[in-house]
Design an enzyme around this catalytic site. Structure first.
Site, PDB file in Angstrom:
ATOM      1  N   LYS A 195       6.731  -2.235  11.958  1.00  0.00           N
ATOM      2  CA  LYS A 195       6.849  -3.073  13.312  1.00  0.00           C
ATOM      3  C   LYS A 195       5.499  -3.048  13.892  1.00  0.00           C
ATOM      4  O   LYS A 195       4.922  -4.056  14.097  1.00  0.00           O
ATOM      5  CB  LYS A 195       7.945  -2.416  14.322  1.00  0.00           C
ATOM      6  CG  LYS A 195       9.177  -2.605  13.986  1.00  0.00           C
ATOM      7  CD  LYS A 195      10.339  -1.550  14.812  1.00  0.00           C
ATOM      8  CE  LYS A 195      11.541  -1.884  14.019  1.00  0.00           C
ATOM      9  NZ  LYS A 195      12.553  -0.977  14.569  1.00  0.00           N
ATOM     10  N   GLN A 214      13.558   3.877  18.884  1.00  0.00           N
ATOM     11  CA  GLN A 214      13.860   3.900  17.336  1.00  0.00           C
ATOM     12  C   GLN A 214      15.076   5.073  17.178  1.00  0.00           C
ATOM     13  O   GLN A 214      15.172   5.948  17.362  1.00  0.00           O
ATOM     14  CB  GLN A 214      12.754   4.593  16.547  1.00  0.00           C
ATOM     15  CG  GLN A 214      12.990   4.298  15.037  1.00  0.00           C
ATOM     16  CD  GLN A 214      13.153   2.749  14.584  1.00  0.00           C
ATOM     17  OE1 GLN A 214      12.582   1.893  15.052  1.00  0.00           O
ATOM     18  NE2 GLN A 214      14.288   2.634  13.853  1.00  0.00           N
ATOM     19  N   ASP A 248      15.474  -4.854  21.786  1.00  0.00           N
ATOM     20  CA  ASP A 248      16.446  -4.749  20.822  1.00  0.00           C
ATOM     21  C   ASP A 248      17.693  -5.349  21.024  1.00  0.00           C
ATOM     22  O   ASP A 248      18.262  -5.500  20.152  1.00  0.00           O
ATOM     23  CB  ASP A 248      16.642  -3.182  20.461  1.00  0.00           C
ATOM     24  CG  ASP A 248      15.666  -2.487  19.278  1.00  0.00           C
ATOM     25  OD1 ASP A 248      15.479  -3.244  18.493  1.00  0.00           O
ATOM     26  OD2 ASP A 248      15.549  -1.135  19.181  1.00  0.00           O
TER      27      ASP A 248
END
Ligand code: NAD
Length: 301
Positions: A56, A100, A123
């Site tokens: 990312k 994460q 997200d």
């Protein structure tokens, strides 16, 4: 029946998207704005999570985003993690951030995700964004299903009126995929069957699918027998399978037996190089959107 399916080339499409996002960043900076900034919170040192976060950060660098990884010990308290989330919520220099997953067992994942400002939830996991998605309102979409929609749209695969079968009902892939493809939208307007580990007649459902999305995490689960000739087959699965011939000691395997299915499908995604790169592109698209919400006049050129 086809001789060989055409490849849904996620790698090439994602590169196209990164190019577009890079153009956006250049325009924003020319207009006097700071570039978009994405932050990732990484708790502990899980190998796969490290790899994902590094990828990312690399994507951000490629398109001109600022990015930062906040590394916290696997023993960090829930309280401390909540404090970090709140400080990112309040930081006007940060457009979006992700926590994460998975988190260590002593931390309540839901509590953390719910504490993220929905306007920075790139997200798309916060219930406000999930609710908006269900209602067909504009929102951050989870990166994997959003990437698949983008792939179908850019390739010109028609979804309207089609029977879509999704295997897997996770909150991050299968369920949002089923919702998005059943919405009154383009792509969308499909008739969707959502199969899971308790489904009976899974085989029959799959055999009637015009578009089959496999997101269950079982290598090679979808064989020739599950696929209707001419179907579009989307393989979301990524499982590390031991492979002594590789330096890493493993290879990535999808949920679809590619060799067996490609000769009968019309379109198929490879693993790697299919859904994975589109997922990464989805996060960039969401971060660009978060930046645009903050600087609404950008991108008018
Ligand atoms: P998950 O483990 O949360 O969910 C798996 C789902 O599959 C469950 O809903 C379960 O009911 C269903 N399932 C399991 N066995 C089944 C069976 N025999 N028959 C029918 N349904 C069954 O998984 P997830 O997070 O949705 O991920 C699924 C796969 O996709 C994994 O391999 C994961 O690594 C991969 N993944 C890939 C990307 C990407 O960018 N390509 C992104 C996210 C996840």
């Amino acid at each position: 029946m086809n001789d060989q399916a055409q490849i849904l080339d996620g790698k090439a499409l994602a590169s196209e998207i990164r190019e577009e996002v890079r153009g956006y960043v250049e325009r924003a900076v020319r207009q006097g704005h700071r570039p978009p900034k994405l932050v990732a919170i990484l708790v502990g040192n899980d190998g796969a999570s490290e790899t994902y976060v590094a990828a990312k950060a690399q994507d951000c660098a490629e398109v001109g985003f600022d990015s930062e990884v906040i590394r916290l010990s696997a023993h960090v308290s829930e309280q401390e993690l909540l404090r970090v989330v709140r400080s990112l919520n309040e930081n006007p220099g940060v457009d979006g951030f992700i926590v994460q997953l998975p988190l260590p067992a002593h931390i309540d994942e839901q509590k953390i995700l719910f504490s993220i400002d929905p306007d920075k939830d790139v997200d798309g996991f916060h219930p406000v964004n999930v609710g908006k998605m269900c209602l067909g309102l504009s929102s951050f979409l989870p990166a994997t299903p959003a990437g698949i929609l983008e792939m179908l749209e850019r390739t010109g695969v028609e979804t309207e009126g089609k029977h879509v079968v999704v295997i897997g009902r996770s909150n991050i892939v299968g369920r949002p995929m089923s919702i998005l493809l059943s919405r009154n939208a383009r792509p969308g307007n499909a008739t969707v069957t959502l199969c899971h580990s308790r489904s009976v007649h899974l085989r029959a459902h799959c055999q009637s699918a015009d578009i089959l999305v496999a997101a269950l995490g079982r290598p090679g689960f979808v064989g020739r027998d599950l696929v209707k000739p001419g179907a579009v087959v989307i393989d979301v699965g990524i499982t590390r399978v031991a492979d002594a011939s590789r330096k890493s000691g493993f290879r990535l395997s999808g949920d679809v037996d590619f060799e067996a299915v490609a000769p009968v499908a019309s379109w198929i995604t490879p693993v790697p190089g299919g859904v994975g790169p589109m997922t990464r592109a989805g996060l960039l698209t969401n971060t660009r959107r978060a930046h645009q919400m903050r600087f609404p006049n950008t991108d008018l050129e």
